[in-house]
Design a protein around this motif. Sequence first.
Motif, PDB file in Angstrom:
ATOM      1  N   ASP A  73     -40.199  -3.921   3.187  1.00 27.35           N
ATOM      2  CA  ASP A  73     -41.304  -3.113   2.665  1.00 27.35           C
ATOM      3  C   ASP A  73     -41.214  -2.857   1.161  1.00 27.35           C
ATOM      4  OD1 ASP A  73     -42.762  -0.153   4.278  1.00 27.35           O
ATOM      5  OD2 ASP A  73     -43.602  -1.853   3.166  1.00 27.35           O
ATOM      6  N   ILE A  74     -40.994  -3.912   0.365  1.00 26.17           N
ATOM      7  CA  ILE A  74     -40.921  -3.752  -1.093  1.00 26.17           C
ATOM      8  C   ILE A  74     -42.263  -4.219  -1.664  1.00 26.17           C
ATOM      9  CG2 ILE A  74     -39.570  -4.298  -3.157  1.00 26.17           C
ATOM     10  CD1 ILE A  74     -37.660  -3.216  -1.144  1.00 26.17           C
ATOM     11  N   ASP A  75     -43.108  -3.262  -2.063  1.00 29.67           N
ATOM     12  CA  ASP A  75     -44.475  -3.600  -2.442  1.00 29.67           C
ATOM     13  C   ASP A  75     -44.571  -4.285  -3.802  1.00 29.67           C
ATOM     14  OD1 ASP A  75     -44.151  -0.409  -3.125  1.00 29.67           O
ATOM     15  OD2 ASP A  75     -45.423  -1.418  -4.582  1.00 29.67           O
ATOM     16  N   ALA A  76     -45.721  -4.880  -4.070  1.00 30.10           N
ATOM     17  CA  ALA A  76     -45.927  -5.684  -5.288  1.00 30.10           C
ATOM     18  C   ALA A  76     -45.771  -4.845  -6.560  1.00 30.10           C
ATOM     19  CB  ALA A  76     -47.311  -6.320  -5.242  1.00 30.10           C
ATOM     20  N   ASP A  77     -46.282  -3.599  -6.538  1.00 29.61           N
ATOM     21  CA  ASP A  77     -46.155  -2.758  -7.739  1.00 29.61           C
ATOM     22  C   ASP A  77     -44.695  -2.450  -8.037  1.00 29.61           C
ATOM     23  OD1 ASP A  77     -49.105  -1.010  -6.665  1.00 29.61           O
ATOM     24  OD2 ASP A  77     -48.927  -2.520  -8.261  1.00 29.61           O
ATOM     25  N   LEU A  78     -43.932  -2.237  -6.978  1.00 26.77           N
ATOM     26  CA  LEU A  78     -42.511  -1.934  -7.193  1.00 26.77           C
ATOM     27  C   LEU A  78     -41.811  -3.148  -7.793  1.00 26.77           C
ATOM     28  CD1 LEU A  78     -40.208   0.060  -6.941  1.00 26.77           C
ATOM     29  CD2 LEU A  78     -39.855  -0.696  -4.578  1.00 26.77           C
ATOM     30  N   ARG A  79     -42.149  -4.346  -7.299  1.00 23.19           N
ATOM     31  CA  ARG A  79     -41.542  -5.556  -7.862  1.00 23.19           C
ATOM     32  C   ARG A  79     -41.894  -5.695  -9.351  1.00 23.19           C
ATOM     33  NH1 ARG A  79     -40.913  -9.968  -3.145  1.00 23.19           N
ATOM     34  NH2 ARG A  79     -41.182  -8.592  -1.334  1.00 23.19           N
TER      35      ARG A  79
END
Length: 426
Positions: free
Chosen positions: A236-242
């Motif tokens: 659950d590592i979202d695109a914004d966090l990446r």
Amino acid sequence: MTNGARIETFGCRLNSWESEVIREHTKQLGCDNMVVINTCAVTAEAEKQARQMIRKMRREDEDARIIVTGCAAQIDPQAWQAMPEVDAVIGNHEKLDAESWRKLATTNTPELPSLVGDIMTVRSVAPHMLAGFDHHSRAFLQIQQGCDHRCTFCIIPYGRGGSRSVSVADVVSQIRHLVAAGVAEVVLTGVDISSWGNDLALSDQAPPRLGQLVATILSAVPDLPRLRLSSLDPADIDADLRAVIADNPRFMPHLHLSIQHGDGLILKRMKRRHSPDDVMALVDDLRYRRPDIVFGADLIAGFPTEDDEAHHNSMRLLDQLNISWLHVFPFSPRQGTPAARMPQIKTEIIRSRAAEYRQLGHTLSQRQMDKMIGQDDEVVMETGGIAHTRQFGRVKMLTPDLAAGQLYPVRILRREGELLLAELRS
Ligand code: SF4
């Protein structure tokens, strides 16, 4: 203002944060004659240690009021109330409420009321404005509470309730408060922080995600030197966090992933939401975006039905992922969980597999530390001459008299065992 209760904390960073809230409440109320045991229910060993601490506290002070709280107390309050040394039991939600401590502080009868509500009915998570973080130079900050998943080995949802999030505004104002108090590094914590925001969706919009919160914090609090995350669900590592991880130097290049196992079939039996290939793809992607990033991971050794092949698949994945900081948990059956009803593995096999993981963990951490020798870095000073680098390497400073909580530029000189030695860099 008094010193408040003596607090003994077991388990996770969230419990440490909650102990700070209890400390502030009991200071305000002058509960100096209280001893609070903030328990953990993740393993049978953690509960055993809490019982030993309770008996020790009673031996040391027969007049102290011993209050037990935390996940183990929330899950089975009667079991703790039945201990002759225990005066009262408080639930995980009630322990954060000043009113609970006022009730206990103003009750003069020998029998204290136990305050344990149904945690599954709790829908809100009250923000608490902490003045600082006692004895800690890095501040843990609760952004989320509870969990909606049901991993088959895990008892936590029964101690913490459903997932609920602290609002963006409360998180940002708490961080401004901590930075104003001189805190150099904030660690966002919770039970399942990857699900932060799921309960904050406005009617016709998608729920906000953790990446949006992190990006908002870093732009709204420009004078926060360092931001770090506690354990993350690799599924659950979202695109914004990446994107934040890739672009923002104030986001520390270190992620701790709750991988739990490296074999596909065992991950299915754990009811985890990722496969070994998913983790490999995630780590490759984040290393491509942020080449200096390093990873830590939680691992369970000896999960029921795990055979030699599954164990070696797991060891091999960790080596391929080049995980730097490994936390190993020997499987501990928790009553009431599906995994406790599965065919168990012999204790000696669980122990020997945990030892193999730990040996691999030493090899991997030393491999990472050896790469850091000769590098310039920046550390947050803690107590006892110990500090942590940006990649979460543990450092012993050779330069004396450095102030806890301060940020220092350093040069990493060499490694001694599991510690890096460094000196102040001019
Ligand atoms: S995600 Fe799984 S392991 Fe983590 S708290 Fe929730 S149920 Fe437990």
